[in-house]
Design a protein around this motif. Structure first.
Motif, short mmCIF file in Angstrom:
data_model
loop_
_atom_site.label_atom_id
_atom_site.label_comp_id
_atom_site.label_asym_id
_atom_site.label_seq_id
_atom_site.Cartn_x
_atom_site.Cartn_y
_atom_site.Cartn_z
N ASP A 111 0.87 -1.26 0.06
CA ASP A 111 -0.06 -0.11 0.10
C ASP A 111 1.05 1.21 -0.08
OD1 ASP A 111 -2.39 -1.26 -0.05
OD2 ASP A 111 -2.60 -1.46 2.13
N GLY A 112 2.04 1.12 0.59
CA GLY A 112 2.99 2.49 0.72
C GLY A 112 3.57 2.95 -0.62
N ILE A 113 3.41 2.13 -1.69
CA ILE A 113 4.09 2.29 -2.88
C ILE A 113 3.00 3.18 -3.74
CG2 ILE A 113 5.05 1.32 -4.96
CD1 ILE A 113 6.51 0.60 -2.41
N GLY A 114 3.58 4.35 -4.30
CA GLY A 114 2.53 5.14 -5.27
C GLY A 114 3.08 5.07 -6.57
N VAL A 115 2.02 5.61 -7.57
CA VAL A 115 2.23 5.58 -8.90
C VAL A 115 3.66 6.07 -9.54
CG1 VAL A 115 1.22 6.20 -11.15
CG2 VAL A 115 -0.24 5.80 -9.22
N ASP A 116 4.15 7.22 -8.70
CA ASP A 116 5.50 7.68 -8.93
C ASP A 116 6.56 6.81 -8.96
OD1 ASP A 116 4.47 10.05 -9.97
OD2 ASP A 116 4.30 11.07 -8.24
N ASP A 117 6.31 5.91 -7.72
CA ASP A 117 7.45 5.18 -7.21
C ASP A 117 7.42 3.96 -8.42
OD1 ASP A 117 7.93 6.21 -4.81
OD2 ASP A 117 6.43 5.28 -3.86
N ILE A 118 6.27 3.41 -8.60
CA ILE A 118 6.43 2.49 -9.81
C ILE A 118 6.65 2.95 -11.18
CG2 ILE A 118 4.59 1.05 -11.12
CD1 ILE A 118 2.89 0.94 -8.73
N LYS A 119 6.36 4.21 -11.70
CA LYS A 119 7.05 4.65 -12.81
C LYS A 119 8.59 4.79 -12.85
CE LYS A 119 2.97 6.96 -14.46
NZ LYS A 119 2.33 8.40 -14.71
N ASN A 120 9.06 5.28 -11.58
CA ASN A 120 10.50 5.52 -11.29
C ASN A 120 11.36 4.11 -11.35
OD1 ASN A 120 10.50 8.37 -10.97
ND2 ASN A 120 10.25 8.01 -8.88
N GLU A 121 10.58 3.17 -10.72
CA GLU A 121 11.22 2.05 -10.82
C GLU A 121 11.07 1.11 -12.20
OE1 GLU A 121 13.44 0.44 -8.54
OE2 GLU A 121 12.88 2.30 -7.14
N ILE A 122 10.31 1.46 -12.94
CA ILE A 122 10.07 1.13 -14.54
C ILE A 122 11.05 1.64 -15.21
CG2 ILE A 122 8.83 0.92 -16.52
CD1 ILE A 122 6.23 0.47 -14.87
N ASP A 123 11.29 2.83 -15.03
CA ASP A 123 12.57 3.68 -15.61
C ASP A 123 13.77 3.18 -15.52
OD1 ASP A 123 10.85 5.26 -16.94
OD2 ASP A 123 11.07 6.96 -15.49
N ASN A 124 13.98 2.56 -14.20
CA ASN A 124 15.40 1.98 -13.61
C ASN A 124 15.45 0.43 -14.10
OD1 ASN A 124 15.97 4.32 -12.45
ND2 ASN A 124 15.31 3.37 -10.52
N LEU A 125 14.37 -0.14 -14.68
CA LEU A 125 14.72 -1.59 -15.48
C LEU A 125 15.53 -1.57 -16.64
CD1 LEU A 125 10.87 -3.05 -15.02
CD2 LEU A 125 12.83 -3.25 -13.66
#
Length: 181
Positions: A111-125
């Motif tokens: 729950d503590g993970i936001g949309v921006d966190d997900i987008k940032n992590e996708i960018d780092n893949l």
């Protein structure tokens, strides 16, 4: 003006109709381009080039999908072309070693993970997972469409999305719980 009349006017080379369509879609298409290119100038160039392509090829628009979906595909293809020109090549997968991967629709994150966190992590893949995952999770394309856009098979699309999701989940767990050590 109703959408199909606007498109018909564009097919008749109406600059006014083209401007109305541009104004209607430019902001959304800019953000699509920006998600791929991560540079505002390049995103704006890609978006504008996509509109030029769309207006010069408007006769190819059949109405099977919405104009916005058709245009979005042109924008994404343009962005991918720009990335390839930048020498950011996607890694090909040896399909003989691939097993068929079932989509996991039961995909949960903390729950503590936001949309921006997900987008940032996708960018780092890694690149080979990043673009298929962006097309699948953010842009909403299915594996058939992803395979056409990226020039890979549907099996490769499923595999890259599956592996990308696993890697993304692992990174999001690290983000939530520290380094994971």
């Amino acid at each position: 003006m109703i959408q199909h009349k606007l498109i018909d006017a564009c097919k008749n080379n109406s600059r006014k109709a083209q401007l109305r369509l541009y104004n209607q879609y430019c902001e959304a298409m800019y953000y699509v381009a920006f998600r791929f290119l991560k540079d505002s100038m390049e995103a704006e160039d890609a978006m504008q080039e996509a509109f030029i392509k769309a207006f010069t090829r408007i006769e190819q628009f059949t109405g099977e999908v919405s104009f916005g979906a058709w245009l979005k595909r042109i924008v994404i293809n343009n962005c991918l072309d720009k990335l390839k020109a930048r020498k950011l090549e996607m890694v090909a997968i040896n399909e003989q070693t691939l097993a068929t991967v079932e989509d996991e629709n039961n995909w949960q994150i903390d729950d503590g993970i936001g949309v921006d966190d997900i987008k940032n992590e996708i960018d780092n893949l890694p690149e080979k997972y990043k673009y298929p995952l962006m097309l699948f999770l953010i842009e909403g394309y299915d594996h058939e469409e992803i395979s056409e856009i990226l020039g890979i098979t549907q099996v490769a699309s499923r595999t890259l999305v599956h592996r990308g999701k696993k890697k993304l989940q692992a990174e999001l767990k690290k983000l939530k719980h520290g380094t994971g050590y």
